[in-house]
Design a protein around this motif. Structure first.
Motif, PDB file in Angstrom:
ATOM      1  N   TYR A 164       0.843  -1.205   0.000  1.00 22.09           N
ATOM      2  CA  TYR A 164       0.000   0.000   0.000  1.00 22.09           C
ATOM      3  C   TYR A 164       0.870   1.243   0.000  1.00 22.09           C
ATOM      4  O   TYR A 164       1.758   1.410   0.845  1.00 22.09           O
ATOM      5  CB  TYR A 164      -0.898  -0.014   1.242  1.00 22.09           C
ATOM      6  CG  TYR A 164      -1.644   1.269   1.498  1.00 22.09           C
ATOM      7  CD1 TYR A 164      -2.498   1.812   0.537  1.00 22.09           C
ATOM      8  CD2 TYR A 164      -1.503   1.946   2.708  1.00 22.09           C
ATOM      9  CE1 TYR A 164      -3.187   2.985   0.780  1.00 22.09           C
ATOM     10  CE2 TYR A 164      -2.195   3.121   2.962  1.00 22.09           C
ATOM     11  CZ  TYR A 164      -3.035   3.642   1.984  1.00 22.09           C
ATOM     12  OH  TYR A 164      -3.716   4.808   2.226  1.00 22.09           O
ATOM     13  N   ASP A 215      -4.293   6.673  -4.156  1.00 19.54           N
ATOM     14  CA  ASP A 215      -3.874   5.478  -3.438  1.00 19.54           C
ATOM     15  C   ASP A 215      -3.381   4.436  -4.433  1.00 19.54           C
ATOM     16  O   ASP A 215      -3.923   4.299  -5.537  1.00 19.54           O
ATOM     17  CB  ASP A 215      -5.046   4.883  -2.649  1.00 19.54           C
ATOM     18  CG  ASP A 215      -5.331   5.635  -1.366  1.00 19.54           C
ATOM     19  OD1 ASP A 215      -4.381   6.128  -0.732  1.00 19.54           O
ATOM     20  OD2 ASP A 215      -6.515   5.732  -0.992  1.00 19.54           O
ATOM     21  N   LEU A 247      -2.323   0.243  -4.623  1.00 22.53           N
ATOM     22  CA  LEU A 247      -2.390  -1.060  -3.975  1.00 22.53           C
ATOM     23  C   LEU A 247      -1.953  -2.126  -4.967  1.00 22.53           C
ATOM     24  O   LEU A 247      -2.488  -2.202  -6.081  1.00 22.53           O
ATOM     25  CB  LEU A 247      -3.815  -1.346  -3.484  1.00 22.53           C
ATOM     26  CG  LEU A 247      -4.016  -2.692  -2.781  1.00 22.53           C
ATOM     27  CD1 LEU A 247      -3.318  -2.704  -1.426  1.00 22.53           C
ATOM     28  CD2 LEU A 247      -5.502  -2.995  -2.609  1.00 22.53           C
ATOM     29  N   ALA A 305      -6.209  -0.416  -6.320  1.00 18.34           N
ATOM     30  CA  ALA A 305      -6.867   0.385  -5.285  1.00 18.34           C
ATOM     31  C   ALA A 305      -8.345   0.598  -5.565  1.00 18.34           C
ATOM     32  O   ALA A 305      -9.178   0.528  -4.652  1.00 18.34           O
ATOM     33  CB  ALA A 305      -6.158   1.720  -5.132  1.00 18.34           C
ATOM     34  N   ILE A 363      -7.836  -1.264   1.121  1.00 18.52           N
ATOM     35  CA  ILE A 363      -7.288   0.080   1.272  1.00 18.52           C
ATOM     36  C   ILE A 363      -7.650   0.644   2.639  1.00 18.52           C
ATOM     37  O   ILE A 363      -6.798   1.221   3.340  1.00 18.52           O
ATOM     38  CB  ILE A 363      -7.810   1.008   0.154  1.00 18.52           C
ATOM     39  CG1 ILE A 363      -7.171   0.640  -1.186  1.00 18.52           C
ATOM     40  CG2 ILE A 363      -7.549   2.480   0.500  1.00 18.52           C
ATOM     41  CD1 ILE A 363      -5.740   1.074  -1.330  1.00 18.52           C
TER      42      ILE A 363
END
Length: 496
Positions: free
Chosen positions: A437, A450, A452, A466, A473
């Motif tokens: 992350y 974000d 991921l 994400a 998340i």
């Protein structure tokens, strides 16, 4: 120096199954990427001595530095503390004050209290002296010797920063009192030589690395004086290596801890003449060969003194690789198919795996099964607590706040290390299990969403999940907030 806090923190415990507590050698490379060594797949450069460690010990696929830059990773290794816990732990200028408080336990101070003779050799870059500034012409304190090292032979910061001198136990080596050193990171100094023309330079450099020149090489910062004390770039590896080997010889009759932070393969890359042309990659590749030679010299003296069987050797790097880092040394044009970070994305300075997932090899004959590989997640921040256990000393729970005892994983006795990896690039990142992350960043000029990644199926961090994994998340963001919630001001450093 005495450490009055240690008796309350160190509790006697039975040493592990060795006739004597094992010696500890940490070989800490600079900017060496996961893919820069041949046991991790490199073919354009060969590293037989590093490969020997892998053949005779354990290679980690998921070994991490705590940051994708140098100073914060070194801070964590010494203190067992994430660098973001304390303000002022970013990349330091060459005249910065010591950032490790002298009143707290460190890896070397704990091992010293357990009966080890301790030494730091090579790159320091954790600051020296107090906040009042440094007079390089007098003994400089505090420094390595005040945070647990019996002996130190270091460069103050990096090879691309002034002052370009060696320091032994707080004193500049070879300084002529009639030629005092002056250093400034803010302005040119009176009497400083004018900048060199490009055709006079040993290595071409960008403006940041051309503030001043020493030995025909551009540096960050300005310096005058200390002419007889200046290092010669081509001799640096041999000089540091001799100091490391000499310390091992002098310490062979009692347990010792050697922190050998070689300056390779950091810029400026000016390898010794015997290494020039050893690879097709120019100075960067040749510098890797030079780093490997130093590893071989340390292993050779351990063999010669019959210390190898009772010496834990750990090899790692302070962060991931960088190719062009301010000097035009053909590192890009001669890179070819070589992948410095191996299969990982990014490198030095980045938030991706290549920034902090680094070479991580461990050898301890009789304990570590030779020729093995582990997927256990281990971090350099864990070395403080884990090596304290190896030395037969238990450390109070609050001594190394982020360090975990992962000794079974380090010795290959367990396939499980830590559950999560915290990294510091331009921001703090979190790996938990296979999830990686990277939080969103805001701002009008630079903002990112974000990120991921599932490292189990996407080790190269190519597909951002994400948007399709909101619950993951949410959980990872909450956990990262919990981890990073405690940040303290820079703690005072005792001047001596």
């Amino acid at each position: 120096m005495k450490f009055p806090f240690l008796p309350a923190l160190l509790l006697a415990s039975a040493p592990l199954a060795h006739a004597a507590p094992p010696n500890v050698v940490i070989l800490y490379a600079d900017d060496l990427g996961y893919g820069d060594i041949s046991c991790n797949g490199a073919t354009a450069v060969r590293t037989p001595n590093i490969d020997r460690l892998a053949k005779e010990g354990l290679k980690f696929r998921a070994g991490y530095a705590t940051a994708s830059t140098c100073t914060p990773s070194r801070f964590s290794l010494m203190t067992g503390k994430y660098p973001f816990r304390q303000n002022g732990t970013g990349i330091l200028p060459g005249d910065a004050a010591l950032i490790i408080p002298t009143g707290q336990p460190t890896l070397p101070s704990v091992l010293k209290a357990a009966g080890y003779r301790t030494a730091a050799v090579g790159k320091w870059h954790l600051g020296l002296g107090g906040k009042g500034g440094i007079d390089w012409n007098k003994p400089v304190s505090p420094g390595p010797n005040q945070v647990g090292f019996d002996h130190s032979f270091i460069m103050p910061a990096t090879a691309d920063r002034v002052p370009c001198v060696y320091m032994e136990d707080g004193r500049v080596v070879g300084l002529d009192p009639a030629d005092p050193i002056k250093v400034s990171y803010r302005h040119r100094l009176e009497g400083e030589a004018p900048p060199l023309e490009k055709d006079q330079r040993k290595v071409q450099s960008d403006p940041q690395h051309s503030m001043g020149f020493v030995n025909g090489v551009g540096r960050i910062g300005h310096m005058t004086g200390g002419t007889k004390a200046l290092w010669k770039d081509e001799d640096m590896s041999a000089t540091f290596c001799k100091q490391a080997v000499d310390f091992i010889r002098a310490s062979k009759d009692k347990p010792f801890f050697l922190y050998y932070a070689c300056h390779n393969i950091h810029v400026p890359r000016v390898p010794g003449p015997q290494f020039v042309g050893k690879t097709s990659m120019g100075p960067r590749g040749d510098s890797i060969v030079e780093a490997d030679w130093q590893v071989g010299e340390v292993l050779r003296v351990l063999d010669e003194l019959k210390l190898a069987d009772n010496t834990l050797v750990i090899l790692s790097s302070d962060n991931g690789p960088v190719v062009n880092d301010g000097y035009l040394d053909q590192s890009v044009v001669k890179l070819g198919d070589h992948k410095p970070a191996g299969p990982w994305r990014g490198g030095k300075y980045s938030n991706y795996e290549g920034g902090t997932r680094v070479p991580f090899l461990v050898r301890l004959p009789g304990r570590v099964k030779p020729g093995t590989t582990s997927d256990a997640m281990v971090s350099q921040v864990d070395l403080a607590r884990s090596l304290a256990k190896l030395a037969g000393a238990s450390v109070a729970a609050d001594a190394f706040p982020d360090s975990k005892d992962v000794l079974p994983a380090l010795l290959g006795e367990s396939p499980t290390g830590r559950e999560e990896i915290v990294g510091l690039g331009s921001q703090v990142t979190l790996r938990r299990g296979s999830w990686k992350y990277i939080p969103a960043t805001g701002g009008k000029k630079a903002s990112t969403p974000d990120q991921l990644y599932d490292l189990a199926t996407d080790p190269g961090e190519k597909t951002n999940l994400a948007a399709t994994k909101p619950e993951e998340i949410k959980q990872l963001a909450a956990r990262l907030k919990e981890i990073t919630s405690k940040v303290t001001p820079r703690e005072p450093v005792t001047e001596e």
